[in-house]
Scaffold this motif. Structure first.
Motif, PDB file in Angstrom:
ATOM      1  N   ALA A   1       0.691  -1.282   0.041  1.00 25.26           N
ATOM      2  CA  ALA A   1      -0.012   0.054  -0.044  1.00 25.26           C
ATOM      3  C   ALA A   1       0.870   1.120  -0.061  1.00 25.26           C
ATOM      4  O   ALA A   1       0.311   2.449  -0.113  1.00 25.26           O
ATOM      5  N   SER A   2       2.327   1.011   0.064  1.00 19.58           N
ATOM      6  CA  SER A   2       2.982   2.414   0.241  1.00 19.58           C
ATOM      7  C   SER A   2       3.362   2.838  -1.189  1.00 19.58           C
ATOM      8  O   SER A   2       3.634   1.902  -2.004  1.00 19.58           O
ATOM      9  N   GLU A   3       3.357   4.142  -1.301  1.00 21.57           N
ATOM     10  CA  GLU A   3       3.733   4.693  -2.554  1.00 21.57           C
ATOM     11  C   GLU A   3       5.376   4.364  -2.794  1.00 21.57           C
ATOM     12  O   GLU A   3       5.807   4.487  -4.134  1.00 21.57           O
ATOM     13  N   TRP A   4       6.038   3.617  -1.705  1.00 22.55           N
ATOM     14  CA  TRP A   4       7.722   3.390  -1.870  1.00 22.55           C
ATOM     15  C   TRP A   4       7.797   1.870  -1.985  1.00 22.55           C
ATOM     16  O   TRP A   4       8.898   1.523  -1.783  1.00 22.55           O
ATOM     17  N   TYR A   5       6.880   1.027  -2.322  1.00 19.94           N
ATOM     18  CA  TYR A   5       6.873  -0.310  -2.342  1.00 19.94           C
ATOM     19  C   TYR A   5       7.600  -0.868  -3.450  1.00 19.94           C
ATOM     20  O   TYR A   5       7.839  -0.330  -4.502  1.00 19.94           O
ATOM     21  N   ALA A   6       8.624  -1.627  -3.036  1.00 18.31           N
ATOM     22  CA  ALA A   6       9.605  -2.421  -3.669  1.00 18.31           C
ATOM     23  C   ALA A   6       8.894  -3.711  -4.009  1.00 18.31           C
ATOM     24  O   ALA A   6       8.932  -4.481  -3.063  1.00 18.31           O
ATOM     25  N   PRO A   7       8.340  -4.163  -5.240  1.00 18.63           N
ATOM     26  CA  PRO A   7       7.623  -5.302  -5.315  1.00 18.63           C
ATOM     27  C   PRO A   7       8.351  -6.596  -5.133  1.00 18.63           C
ATOM     28  O   PRO A   7       7.642  -7.473  -4.911  1.00 18.63           O
ATOM     29  N   ARG A   8       9.856  -6.694  -5.404  1.00 15.63           N
ATOM     30  CA  ARG A   8      10.518  -7.844  -5.065  1.00 15.63           C
ATOM     31  C   ARG A   8      11.014  -7.795  -3.565  1.00 15.63           C
ATOM     32  O   ARG A   8      11.952  -8.457  -3.367  1.00 15.63           O
ATOM     33  N   PHE A   9      10.772  -7.019  -2.461  1.00 12.50           N
ATOM     34  CA  PHE A   9      11.235  -6.905  -1.067  1.00 12.50           C
ATOM     35  C   PHE A   9      11.034  -8.020  -0.579  1.00 12.50           C
ATOM     36  O   PHE A   9      12.149  -8.487   0.168  1.00 12.50           O
ATOM     37  N   ALA A  10      10.084  -8.787  -0.628  1.00 12.78           N
ATOM     38  CA  ALA A  10      10.054  -9.994   0.095  1.00 12.78           C
ATOM     39  C   ALA A  10      10.873 -11.111  -0.476  1.00 12.78           C
ATOM     40  O   ALA A  10      11.382 -11.867   0.378  1.00 12.78           O
ATOM     41  N   GLU A  11      11.366 -11.099  -1.751  1.00 11.74           N
ATOM     42  CA  GLU A  11      12.410 -11.973  -2.153  1.00 11.74           C
ATOM     43  C   GLU A  11      13.804 -11.784  -1.706  1.00 11.74           C
ATOM     44  O   GLU A  11      14.670 -12.546  -1.936  1.00 11.74           O
ATOM     45  N   THR A  12      13.878 -10.642  -1.048  1.00  8.78           N
ATOM     46  CA  THR A  12      15.153 -10.138  -0.570  1.00  8.78           C
ATOM     47  C   THR A  12      15.573 -10.816   0.775  1.00  8.78           C
ATOM     48  O   THR A  12      16.585 -10.904   1.219  1.00  8.78           O
ATOM     49  N   VAL A  13      14.351 -11.216   1.733  1.00  2.00           N
ATOM     50  CA  VAL A  13      14.633 -11.568   2.817  1.00  2.00           C
ATOM     51  C   VAL A  13      15.449 -12.665   3.256  1.00  2.00           C
ATOM     52  O   VAL A  13      16.279 -12.631   3.999  1.00  2.00           O
ATOM     53  N   GLU A  14      15.272 -13.878   2.373  1.00  3.47           N
ATOM     54  CA  GLU A  14      16.060 -15.030   2.648  1.00  3.47           C
ATOM     55  C   GLU A  14      17.450 -14.787   2.544  1.00  3.47           C
ATOM     56  O   GLU A  14      18.595 -15.166   3.080  1.00  3.47           O
ATOM     57  N   PRO A  15      18.058 -14.120   1.114  1.00  7.64           N
ATOM     58  CA  PRO A  15      19.299 -13.711   0.709  1.00  7.64           C
ATOM     59  C   PRO A  15      19.596 -13.037   1.930  1.00  7.64           C
ATOM     60  O   PRO A  15      20.883 -13.165   2.227  1.00  7.64           O
ATOM     61  N   ILE A  16      19.130 -12.153   2.444  1.00  2.00           N
ATOM     62  CA  ILE A  16      19.525 -11.149   3.408  1.00  2.00           C
ATOM     63  C   ILE A  16      19.850 -11.899   4.832  1.00  2.00           C
ATOM     64  O   ILE A  16      20.994 -11.740   5.352  1.00  2.00           O
ATOM     65  N   ARG A  17      18.927 -12.759   4.948  1.00  2.00           N
ATOM     66  CA  ARG A  17      19.200 -13.573   6.224  1.00  2.00           C
ATOM     67  C   ARG A  17      20.409 -14.532   5.938  1.00  2.00           C
ATOM     68  O   ARG A  17      21.024 -14.731   7.189  1.00  2.00           O
ATOM     69  N   GLU A  18      20.325 -15.083   4.974  1.00  3.33           N
ATOM     70  CA  GLU A  18      21.763 -15.859   4.608  1.00  3.33           C
ATOM     71  C   GLU A  18      23.035 -15.161   4.872  1.00  3.33           C
ATOM     72  O   GLU A  18      24.222 -15.537   5.441  1.00  3.33           O
ATOM     73  N   LEU A  19      23.026 -13.890   4.291  1.00  2.00           N
ATOM     74  CA  LEU A  19      24.029 -12.866   4.353  1.00  2.00           C
ATOM     75  C   LEU A  19      24.180 -12.676   5.857  1.00  2.00           C
ATOM     76  O   LEU A  19      25.581 -12.461   6.419  1.00  2.00           O
ATOM     77  N   VAL A  20      23.354 -12.337   6.596  1.00  2.58           N
ATOM     78  CA  VAL A  20      23.596 -12.121   7.979  1.00  2.58           C
ATOM     79  C   VAL A  20      24.382 -13.199   8.801  1.00  2.58           C
ATOM     80  O   VAL A  20      25.321 -13.105   9.461  1.00  2.58           O
ATOM     81  N   ALA A  21      24.004 -14.529   8.521  1.00  2.00           N
ATOM     82  CA  ALA A  21      24.450 -15.617   9.059  1.00  2.00           C
ATOM     83  C   ALA A  21      26.002 -15.657   8.572  1.00  2.00           C
ATOM     84  O   ALA A  21      26.956 -16.130   9.689  1.00  2.00           O
ATOM     85  N   ALA A  22      26.267 -15.284   7.361  1.00  3.56           N
ATOM     86  CA  ALA A  22      27.634 -15.290   6.945  1.00  3.56           C
ATOM     87  C   ALA A  22      28.470 -14.174   7.469  1.00  3.56           C
ATOM     88  O   ALA A  22      29.904 -14.469   7.293  1.00  3.56           O
ATOM     89  N   HIS A  23      28.063 -13.222   8.029  1.00  4.39           N
ATOM     90  CA  HIS A  23      28.710 -12.050   8.605  1.00  4.39           C
ATOM     91  C   HIS A  23      29.009 -12.169  10.071  1.00  4.39           C
ATOM     92  O   HIS A  23      29.793 -11.104  10.461  1.00  4.39           O
ATOM     93  N   GLU A  24      28.674 -13.219  10.656  1.00  7.79           N
ATOM     94  CA  GLU A  24      29.302 -13.420  11.984  1.00  7.79           C
ATOM     95  C   GLU A  24      29.103 -12.050  12.791  1.00  7.79           C
ATOM     96  O   GLU A  24      30.223 -11.954  13.422  1.00  7.79           O
ATOM     97  N   GLY A  25      28.159 -11.354  12.917  1.00  9.12           N
ATOM     98  CA  GLY A  25      28.073 -10.027  13.892  1.00  9.12           C
ATOM     99  C   GLY A  25      28.513  -8.849  13.281  1.00  9.12           C
ATOM    100  O   GLY A  25      28.305  -7.775  13.797  1.00  9.12           O
ATOM    101  N   ARG A  26      29.200  -9.053  11.970  1.00  7.27           N
ATOM    102  CA  ARG A  26      29.656  -7.922  11.364  1.00  7.27           C
ATOM    103  C   ARG A  26      28.482  -7.274  10.495  1.00  7.27           C
ATOM    104  O   ARG A  26      28.665  -7.280   9.114  1.00  7.27           O
ATOM    105  N   VAL A  27      27.601  -6.709  11.164  1.00  2.00           N
ATOM    106  CA  VAL A  27      26.247  -6.392  10.276  1.00  2.00           C
ATOM    107  C   VAL A  27      25.830  -5.267  10.758  1.00  2.00           C
ATOM    108  O   VAL A  27      25.628  -4.877  11.966  1.00  2.00           O
ATOM    109  N   VAL A  28      25.270  -4.096  10.082  1.00  2.00           N
ATOM    110  CA  VAL A  28      24.790  -2.944  10.121  1.00  2.00           C
ATOM    111  C   VAL A  28      23.413  -3.011   9.507  1.00  2.00           C
ATOM    112  O   VAL A  28      23.330  -3.090   8.395  1.00  2.00           O
ATOM    113  N   GLN A  29      22.218  -2.651  10.308  1.00  2.00           N
ATOM    114  CA  GLN A  29      21.226  -2.252   9.311  1.00  2.00           C
ATOM    115  C   GLN A  29      20.910  -0.823   9.548  1.00  2.00           C
ATOM    116  O   GLN A  29      21.251   0.002  10.599  1.00  2.00           O
ATOM    117  N   THR A  30      20.383  -0.421   8.350  1.00  2.00           N
ATOM    118  CA  THR A  30      19.999   1.303   8.235  1.00  2.00           C
ATOM    119  C   THR A  30      18.720   1.441   8.216  1.00  2.00           C
ATOM    120  O   THR A  30      17.623   0.512   7.792  1.00  2.00           O
TER     121      THR A  30
END
Length: 177
Positions: free
Chosen positions: A22-51
């Motif tokens: 419903a947001s004007e800034w909706y990124a249509p493939r946002f949901a598809e990024t969640v699993e790759p992001i979760r995998e990257l988080v696991a691979a970076h062992e705490g060296r992670v910043v979210q903005t």
């Protein structure tokens, strides 16, 4: 160029404002990024910043017409629409940087990762905040990798155009497809 420390993952703006259809800034493939992001988080062992993108307190200069065009986003920085989505928030990432700018490279992010960091970028939107962060960080001397399947744009075409633009900055910016 020697890199002694391992790379830092920067999860750019994985917020409800970009995930909500419903947001004007909706990124249509946002949901598809969640699993790759979760995998990257696991691979970076705490060296992670979210903005997080948050609106500036005082609108000035180019922000005035910007918020005239997008008044729905002119809210308190504490509005839940600016919260990180639950699937990323539940990871309890160790660092959060909130900025009223599209690009997140600046004093706060630099204080966490260091001056000449090796950054791995994921998040949204590829054609705005990811692109702005990548260019500023590379300009400051960081080595930047952008993980294409862990990013989503405002459209598929905008995503691909932003990736192509960032590829022009090799070797400072590398796009992993």
């Amino acid at each position: 160029m020697s890199r002694i420390s391992p790379p830092w993952l920067v999860v750019v703006d994985a917020q409800r404002i970009f995930a909500d259809p419903a947001s004007e800034w909706y990124a249509p493939r946002f949901a598809e990024t969640v699993e790759p992001i979760r995998e990257l988080v696991a691979a970076h062992e705490g060296r992670v910043v979210q903005t997080r993108w948050v609106p500036p307190h005082a609108k000035h200069g180019s922000w005035v017409p910007y918020f005239e065009r997008f008044p729905f986003a002119d809210r308190s920085p504490f509005d839940p629409i600016f919260d990180v989505v639950d699937e990323i928030a539940e990871l309890r990432l160790p660092h959060t940087v909130s900025e009223p700018t599209f690009g997140k490279w600046g004093e706060h992010l630099r204080d966490v990762v260091g001056q000449d960091a090796h950054l791995v970028l994921a998040g949204v939107s590829t054609d705005c905040c990811v692109l702005s962060t990548a260019l500023a960080a590379a300009d400051a001397g960081c080595l930047v990798e952008v993980v294409a399947d862990a990013c989503a744009g405002s459209s598929d075409d905008a995503h691909e155009r932003a990736l192509a633009a960032m590829e022009l900055y090799a070797p400072q910016i590398q796009v992993r497809r």
